[in-house]
Design a protein around this motif. Structure first.
Motif, PDB file in Angstrom:
ATOM      1  N   MET A  31       0.572  -1.156   0.273  1.00  0.00           N
ATOM      2  CA  MET A  31      -0.159  -0.032   0.197  1.00  0.00           C
ATOM      3  C   MET A  31       1.220   1.138   0.040  1.00  0.00           C
ATOM      4  O   MET A  31       1.782   1.388   0.833  1.00  0.00           O
ATOM      5  CB  MET A  31      -0.766  -0.362   1.580  1.00  0.00           C
ATOM      6  CG  MET A  31      -1.718   1.191   1.044  1.00  0.00           C
ATOM      7  SD  MET A  31      -3.140   1.082   2.670  1.00  0.00           S
ATOM      8  CE  MET A  31      -2.318   0.116   3.739  1.00  0.00           C
ATOM      9  N   ASN A  37      -4.322   7.526  -1.554  1.00  0.00           N
ATOM     10  CA  ASN A  37      -3.033   7.148  -1.984  1.00  0.00           C
ATOM     11  C   ASN A  37      -2.290   8.472  -3.264  1.00  0.00           C
ATOM     12  O   ASN A  37      -3.255   8.169  -4.133  1.00  0.00           O
ATOM     13  CB  ASN A  37      -3.740   5.670  -2.967  1.00  0.00           C
ATOM     14  CG  ASN A  37      -3.113   4.284  -2.039  1.00  0.00           C
ATOM     15  OD1 ASN A  37      -2.016   4.661  -1.080  1.00  0.00           O
ATOM     16  ND2 ASN A  37      -3.732   3.213  -2.329  1.00  0.00           N
ATOM     17  N   LEU A  61     -10.331   1.419   1.720  1.00  0.00           N
ATOM     18  CA  LEU A  61      -9.328   1.004   2.573  1.00  0.00           C
ATOM     19  C   LEU A  61     -10.061  -0.421   2.372  1.00  0.00           C
ATOM     20  O   LEU A  61     -10.894  -1.287   3.206  1.00  0.00           O
ATOM     21  CB  LEU A  61      -9.056   1.265   3.676  1.00  0.00           C
ATOM     22  CG  LEU A  61      -8.059   0.096   4.336  1.00  0.00           C
ATOM     23  CD1 LEU A  61      -6.729   0.178   4.247  1.00  0.00           C
ATOM     24  CD2 LEU A  61      -8.169   0.964   5.751  1.00  0.00           C
ATOM     25  N   GLU A  97      -5.638  -4.252   2.208  1.00  0.00           N
ATOM     26  CA  GLU A  97      -5.423  -3.268   2.069  1.00  0.00           C
ATOM     27  C   GLU A  97      -5.129  -3.329   3.848  1.00  0.00           C
ATOM     28  O   GLU A  97      -3.665  -2.571   4.400  1.00  0.00           O
ATOM     29  CB  GLU A  97      -5.225  -2.530   1.823  1.00  0.00           C
ATOM     30  CG  GLU A  97      -5.111  -2.049   0.359  1.00  0.00           C
ATOM     31  CD  GLU A  97      -5.868  -0.849  -0.423  1.00  0.00           C
ATOM     32  OE1 GLU A  97      -5.119  -0.182  -1.031  1.00  0.00           O
ATOM     33  OE2 GLU A  97      -6.730  -0.490  -0.121  1.00  0.00           O
ATOM     34  N   LYS A  98      -6.275  -3.559   4.945  1.00  0.00           N
ATOM     35  CA  LYS A  98      -5.591  -3.940   5.933  1.00  0.00           C
ATOM     36  C   LYS A  98      -4.629  -4.125   6.669  1.00  0.00           C
ATOM     37  O   LYS A  98      -4.078  -4.500   7.303  1.00  0.00           O
ATOM     38  CB  LYS A  98      -7.482  -3.719   6.139  1.00  0.00           C
ATOM     39  CG  LYS A  98      -8.475  -2.726   7.142  1.00  0.00           C
ATOM     40  CD  LYS A  98      -9.352  -2.746   7.875  1.00  0.00           C
ATOM     41  CE  LYS A  98     -10.540  -1.493   7.577  1.00  0.00           C
ATOM     42  NZ  LYS A  98     -11.590  -1.980   8.217  1.00  0.00           N
ATOM     43  N   GLU A 153      -2.413  -5.468   4.648  1.00  0.00           N
ATOM     44  CA  GLU A 153      -1.011  -5.271   4.410  1.00  0.00           C
ATOM     45  C   GLU A 153      -0.668  -4.478   5.324  1.00  0.00           C
ATOM     46  O   GLU A 153       0.837  -4.380   5.715  1.00  0.00           O
ATOM     47  CB  GLU A 153      -1.023  -4.326   3.245  1.00  0.00           C
ATOM     48  CG  GLU A 153       0.000  -4.557   2.501  1.00  0.00           C
ATOM     49  CD  GLU A 153       0.021  -3.680   1.587  1.00  0.00           C
ATOM     50  OE1 GLU A 153       0.645  -2.749   0.588  1.00  0.00           O
ATOM     51  OE2 GLU A 153      -0.878  -3.738   0.850  1.00  0.00           O
TER      52      GLU A 153
END
Length: 507
Positions: free
Chosen positions: A1, A91, A98, A102-103, A105
């Motif tokens: 991310m 981003n 989100l 991605e959380k 990550e």
């Protein structure tokens, strides 16, 4: 991310220009921000509201108003909690959803940094807030994740050595912290500590008092704790008959410092921590703790010497006076003679605070035990009475001091034996070892006790001695005196060995 570092720095600086929380980490971020051209941000925003930090939410939020009158909320805190209330991420300057991937990550990245000993906090923001005068905790949801701030608090080089020495001194070192388990484990590794188990605050919250009492004995590291959980752990240790010292310097340490038997803080700590502490360290070195522990054990040991010497000696003397009063046709010693004898004896004991302790004694923590004083008195006290009776018999039968006309000689003989034996007992009782051979007292103790013994032996030959009813002793008395003192010391040493074998302690 991928994160936008400019947005992250800007958001973070916005929050700290307004909150006024200028701790060392904040100061470092602000100084870095000025280098990046953000020095004018504090004039572009004003603080509208603040939602203070607490140990349940583990975050703090501020609401700012920009020059156009728009409100924005900036939130910082523990990364797990911040990520949990974020639904979007920034981003490349764009706001995106989100995702669960991605959380994960983000969490993995924060955990990796934590495992390297870096403390990580997350920063998030929320725009388009309602223009209200009061912003509640309910607004801390659906935030936009801006990124992480990591900072390193390096371990002092002397800390590992100090903790090792404390363990060698019989002190179990336990770490209680609000930091994450991963950061704590890394710090422990840097300190050279072997960690078998880490107990986290959420696990402790589910434990009963009985379960926690069992866990605290087996666990050396407690992480991600709330302030009251620290206090609860200390209380569990105390209920297990442990004496607990706690060292802390933050607001979240105040309850634990108050609960501990000895609260220790530093002069740079927050006010409430210093107010709750019993001891404030002026040197930033954990080795000071070990020095304090050893000094405390020396003081305790010397106190025990004085108490045990005094109770055993007085017990024997009282018993001897009662016995002599039953059979003698005169007083065994005049009141003025007893007062002078006690004065000289007490002067000899003034040096005890400057005495040292055997290294074996200093290696283990000690506790006050009133029952031990009684046992010691009954074991050691009668020994002086035995040799008082021997002295009575010698003066009565050998030197014929058995009539009222000869009472002065009798009283003088017992005065000298009593004073010298009481003074000699200081050296016999002060150590478990053989005195003068395996363990010697410090120079002040040797000098003062030796001086009082010389004064006591020479007093009967002085005008002052005559004025208090003493008389010059014949030379034939002194071989008997040496024999009595030697026999007294030998018997006391034998009783000492027997006492230690039976009760596994002396002082």
């Amino acid at each position: 991310m991928k994160k936008n570092p400019t947005v992250l720095r800007k958001a973070y600086l916005n929050s700290f220009f307004q909150t006024g929380l200028r701790n060392l980490m904040d100061v470092a971020v602000l100084e870095k921000g000025k280098d990046k051209g953000f020095s004018n941000l504090e004039y572009q925003y004003s603080k509208v509201e603040e939602i203070p930090f607490d140990f349940i939410r583990r975050r703090i939020s501020v609401v700012l108003k920009d020059a156009e009158g728009k409100n924005k909320m900036i939130t910082k805190g523990a990364y797990e909690e911040i990520i949990g209330i974020c639904t979007q991420v920034e981003n490349g300057g764009k706001i995106e959803v989100l995702t669960a991937v991605e959380k994960k990550e983000a969490l993995d990245r924060a955990k990796k940094l934590s495992s390297e000993g870096i403390r990580v906090i997350a920063i998030a923001q929320k725009e388009q807030l309602a223009a209200s005068e009061a912003t509640s905790k309910a607004e801390e949801k659906e935030l936009v994740l801006a990124g992480f701030v990591g900072f390193l608090d390096p371990v002092k080089e002397s800390a590992g050595e100090a903790l090792k020495v404390l363990e060698e001194d019989g002190i179990d070192v336990k770490i209680l912290t609000g930091d994450s388990g991963a950061v704590t484990l890394k710090v422990c590794q840097n300190l050279g500590l072997v960690v078998q188990r880490v107990l986290l605050g959420n696990e402790i919250g589910k434990m009963s008092d009985e379960e926690l009492a069992a866990a605290v004995e087996e666990t050396s590291v407690f992480a991600k704790l709330e302030p009251l959980q620290k206090s609860r752990i200390i209380q569990s240790l105390q209920e297990k008959a442990h004496i607990v010292g706690y060292m802390g310097d933050g607001i979240n340490d105040a309850a634990a410092l108050h609960q501990a038997d000895v609260g220790i803080s530093v002069d740079t700590a927050v006010g409430i921590a210093k107010d709750s502490a019993d001891i404030i360290l002026l040197e930033k070195d954990l080795r000071v703790l070990e020095e304090g522990v050893i000094e405390g054990r020396k003081v305790f040991g010397n106190i025990m010497k004085y108490i045990k010497i005094t109770v055993s000696s007085n017990f024997g003397n009282v018993f001897s006076v009662l016995l002599a009063s039953l059979v003698l046709p005169f007083l065994p010693m005049l009141p003025i003679q007893l007062l002078v004898q006690n004065l000289l004896y007490n002067i000899s004991q003034l040096a005890i605070p400057w005495d040292t302790m055997d290294q074996e004694y200093l290696k283990k923590p000690r506790k006050w035990n009133a029952d031990d004083i009684g046992k010691f008195m009954l074991f050691v006290g009668p020994i002086s009475s035995i040799f008082d009776v021997v002295t009575f018999l010698v003066m009565w039968f050998i030197f014929k001091a058995n009539t009222p006309a000869m009472q002065s000689l009798f009283q003088t003989g017992w005065f000298v034996v009593g004073l010298l034996s009481q003074t000699l007992i200081v050296h016999m009782i002060r150590t478990e070892k053989i005195p003068f051979i395996e363990s010697r007292a410090t120079l002040p103790v040797m000098a003062l006790s030796g001086g009082m013994m010389l004064i006591g032996a020479g007093l009967p030959f002085t005008p002052f001695g005559t004025s208090i009813g003493l008389t010059a002793l014949p030379l034939a008395y002194f071989p008997w005196l040496i024999g009595i003192l030697f026999s007294y010391s030998l018997l006391l040493q034998l009783v000492k060995k027997r006492y230690i074998k039976r009760f596994n302690r002396w002082l």
